[in-house]
Design a protein around this motif. Sequence first.
Motif, PDB file in Angstrom:
ATOM      1  N   SER A  86      56.352  50.940  37.615  1.00 53.21           N
ATOM      2  CA  SER A  86      56.756  50.862  36.213  1.00 53.21           C
ATOM      3  C   SER A  86      57.460  49.544  35.916  1.00 53.21           C
ATOM      4  N   ASP A  87      56.978  48.866  34.870  1.00 54.36           N
ATOM      5  CA  ASP A  87      57.566  47.593  34.469  1.00 54.36           C
ATOM      6  C   ASP A  87      57.044  47.272  33.078  1.00 54.36           C
ATOM      7  N   ARG A  88      57.867  46.686  32.249  1.00 55.70           N
ATOM      8  CA  ARG A  88      57.438  46.342  30.891  1.00 55.70           C
ATOM      9  C   ARG A  88      56.243  45.399  30.879  1.00 55.70           C
ATOM     10  N   VAL A  89      56.110  44.570  31.908  1.00 52.58           N
ATOM     11  CA  VAL A  89      55.000  43.601  31.917  1.00 52.58           C
ATOM     12  C   VAL A  89      53.653  44.280  32.108  1.00 52.58           C
ATOM     13  N   PHE A  90      53.650  45.564  32.502  1.00 54.90           N
ATOM     14  CA  PHE A  90      52.392  46.289  32.669  1.00 54.90           C
ATOM     15  C   PHE A  90      51.842  46.810  31.343  1.00 54.90           C
ATOM     16  N   ALA A  91      52.653  46.828  30.305  1.00 56.94           N
ATOM     17  CA  ALA A  91      52.280  47.469  29.047  1.00 56.94           C
ATOM     18  C   ALA A  91      50.987  46.896  28.474  1.00 56.94           C
ATOM     19  N   GLY A  92      50.104  47.786  28.039  1.00 56.07           N
ATOM     20  CA  GLY A  92      48.857  47.366  27.402  1.00 56.07           C
ATOM     21  C   GLY A  92      47.769  46.949  28.364  1.00 56.07           C
ATOM     22  N   SER A  93      47.964  47.137  29.670  1.00 60.44           N
ATOM     23  CA  SER A  93      46.954  46.730  30.651  1.00 60.44           C
ATOM     24  C   SER A  93      45.666  47.528  30.476  1.00 60.44           C
ATOM     25  N   ASP A  94      44.530  46.834  30.529  1.00 56.64           N
ATOM     26  CA  ASP A  94      43.242  47.521  30.499  1.00 56.64           C
ATOM     27  C   ASP A  94      42.890  47.966  31.916  1.00 56.64           C
ATOM     28  N   THR A  95      41.675  48.397  32.142  1.00 54.85           N
ATOM     29  CA  THR A  95      41.305  48.914  33.467  1.00 54.85           C
ATOM     30  C   THR A  95      41.398  47.842  34.549  1.00 54.85           C
ATOM     31  N   TRP A  96      40.984  46.632  34.216  1.00 52.41           N
ATOM     32  CA  TRP A  96      41.043  45.528  35.188  1.00 52.41           C
ATOM     33  C   TRP A  96      42.488  45.254  35.603  1.00 52.41           C
ATOM     34  N   ALA A  97      43.360  45.137  34.613  1.00 57.77           N
ATOM     35  CA  ALA A  97      44.765  44.851  34.904  1.00 57.77           C
ATOM     36  C   ALA A  97      45.431  46.028  35.610  1.00 57.77           C
ATOM     37  N   THR A  98      45.084  47.244  35.214  1.00 58.95           N
ATOM     38  CA  THR A  98      45.639  48.431  35.868  1.00 58.95           C
ATOM     39  C   THR A  98      45.228  48.486  37.335  1.00 58.95           C
ATOM     40  N   LYS A 204      59.950  57.123  44.562  1.00 60.98           N
ATOM     41  CA  LYS A 204      60.425  55.745  44.433  1.00 60.98           C
ATOM     42  C   LYS A 204      59.945  55.133  43.124  1.00 60.98           C
ATOM     43  N   VAL A 205      60.570  54.035  42.728  1.00 65.38           N
ATOM     44  CA  VAL A 205      60.135  53.270  41.566  1.00 65.38           C
ATOM     45  C   VAL A 205      59.967  51.817  41.997  1.00 65.38           C
ATOM     46  N   TRP A 206      58.766  51.271  41.771  1.00 66.71           N
ATOM     47  CA  TRP A 206      58.476  49.885  42.110  1.00 66.71           C
ATOM     48  C   TRP A 206      58.200  49.097  40.844  1.00 66.71           C
ATOM     49  N   SER A 207      58.730  47.895  40.766  1.00 62.48           N
ATOM     50  CA  SER A 207      58.497  47.001  39.637  1.00 62.48           C
ATOM     51  C   SER A 207      57.409  45.993  40.000  1.00 62.48           C
ATOM     52  N   ALA A 208      57.080  45.120  39.069  1.00 58.91           N
ATOM     53  CA  ALA A 208      56.094  44.075  39.338  1.00 58.91           C
ATOM     54  C   ALA A 208      56.550  43.183  40.482  1.00 58.91           C
ATOM     55  N   GLU A 209      57.842  42.915  40.533  1.00 67.70           N
ATOM     56  CA  GLU A 209      58.391  42.078  41.608  1.00 67.70           C
ATOM     57  C   GLU A 209      58.264  42.768  42.960  1.00 67.70           C
ATOM     58  N   ASP A 210      58.442  44.077  42.988  1.00 64.95           N
ATOM     59  CA  ASP A 210      58.374  44.820  44.248  1.00 64.95           C
ATOM     60  C   ASP A 210      56.986  44.765  44.876  1.00 64.95           C
ATOM     61  N   ILE A 211      55.952  44.772  44.055  1.00 68.39           N
ATOM     62  CA  ILE A 211      54.582  44.796  44.600  1.00 68.39           C
ATOM     63  C   ILE A 211      53.966  43.405  44.642  1.00 68.39           C
ATOM     64  N   GLU A 212      54.717  42.386  44.194  1.00 62.57           N
ATOM     65  CA  GLU A 212      54.270  40.988  44.254  1.00 62.57           C
ATOM     66  C   GLU A 212      52.911  40.807  43.579  1.00 62.57           C
ATOM     67  N   VAL A 213      52.769  41.394  42.388  1.00 59.24           N
ATOM     68  CA  VAL A 213      51.528  41.273  41.642  1.00 59.24           C
ATOM     69  C   VAL A 213      51.542  39.988  40.817  1.00 59.24           C
ATOM     70  N   ASP A 214      50.362  39.412  40.630  1.00 62.23           N
ATOM     71  CA  ASP A 214      50.226  38.202  39.826  1.00 62.23           C
ATOM     72  C   ASP A 214      50.356  38.584  38.345  1.00 62.23           C
ATOM     73  N   VAL A 215      51.468  38.215  37.722  1.00 67.53           N
ATOM     74  CA  VAL A 215      51.726  38.638  36.341  1.00 67.53           C
ATOM     75  C   VAL A 215      50.790  37.972  35.338  1.00 67.53           C
ATOM     76  N   THR A 216      50.044  36.960  35.769  1.00 64.72           N
ATOM     77  CA  THR A 216      49.076  36.330  34.865  1.00 64.72           C
ATOM     78  C   THR A 216      47.791  37.147  34.762  1.00 64.72           C
ATOM     79  N   GLN A 217      47.700  38.247  35.529  1.00 60.35           N
ATOM     80  CA  GLN A 217      46.506  39.080  35.530  1.00 60.35           C
ATOM     81  C   GLN A 217      46.754  40.472  34.949  1.00 60.35           C
ATOM     82  N   ILE A 218      47.941  40.697  34.397  1.00 57.33           N
ATOM     83  CA  ILE A 218      48.282  42.045  33.946  1.00 57.33           C
ATOM     84  C   ILE A 218      48.852  42.018  32.531  1.00 57.33           C
ATOM     85  N   GLY A 219      48.989  43.202  31.946  1.00 56.76           N
ATOM     86  CA  GLY A 219      49.544  43.300  30.602  1.00 56.76           C
ATOM     87  C   GLY A 219      48.495  43.098  29.529  1.00 56.76           C
ATOM     88  N   VAL A 220      48.869  43.388  28.296  1.00 51.97           N
ATOM     89  CA  VAL A 220      47.902  43.343  27.202  1.00 51.97           C
ATOM     90  C   VAL A 220      47.357  41.936  26.962  1.00 51.97           C
TER      91      VAL A 220
END
Length: 263
Positions: A86-98, A204-220
């Motif tokens: 869970s992280d605000r930067v995930f909001a609006g992600s389509d299937t690819w970003a999810t 547990k709760v993991w944020s975008a930082e916890d999973i080291e995801v590329d934030v340029t590939q996620i979100g609306v």
Amino acid sequence: MKIVVCIKQVPNTNEVRINNETGTLIRDGVESIINPDDLNALEEAIKIKEARQDVHITVITMGPAQADSALREALAMGADEAILISDRVFAGSDTWATATVLSSAIKKIKDYDVVFCGRQAIDGDTAQVGPEIAEFLGIPQITYVKELKVYDDKVVATRAYEEGSFVIESKMPVLLTAIKELNEPRFMDLRLIYKAYSEEADCKVWSAEDIEVDVTQIGVKNSPTKVYKTYVPVKEFSGELINGNPKDVAVKCVEEINNLNLI
């Protein structure tokens, strides 16, 4: 054996309402449930756990804080561990970003043997997230699984399609997507409910930082899918009331059916 089950909390589709200004779902006051196909995926994982002595089930979901309730239901059914991504930067992600987010979380879990997903979610019906996760992880996938046998280092699955089925064998790790014909999901276990809904539950709760995801590939903003318009179809019904004695009504009905070329 380590099994990861991806689930999604979805609104009860019988109560879907759309915000006409934003085009998004109105979730306030709407019942949320675990996506039905995801329950079949979870049930199959639990069945494998019951048949073996070395199985650990981790359930993950991406969503807002309220999705925690879906994870606790999964724990009460028999999962061992639950992770809310869970992280605000995930909001609006389509299937690819999810799928990007979920695959990053699975990489963090490590050493998985089987990844289960439901065939598709009832709020989107794309059936894309599971296969996309497999591609991001670089592992084989078998979709639309209606029967499954698990061995030490491989699975043998019966994959349904429109005109029949295939029997496919794959080495682990492998991603499988479940359909309703695979099994009948169980209810929560009374012996597990108290633990699942307590503070001691392994949730547990993991944020975008916890999973080291590329934030340029996620979100609306970074999702390649752009939704032009979202709306609930208007259902219109029309008909004619025919009065009279039964014989006359029957004759009139047959005439109308003939006029519509239905017989």
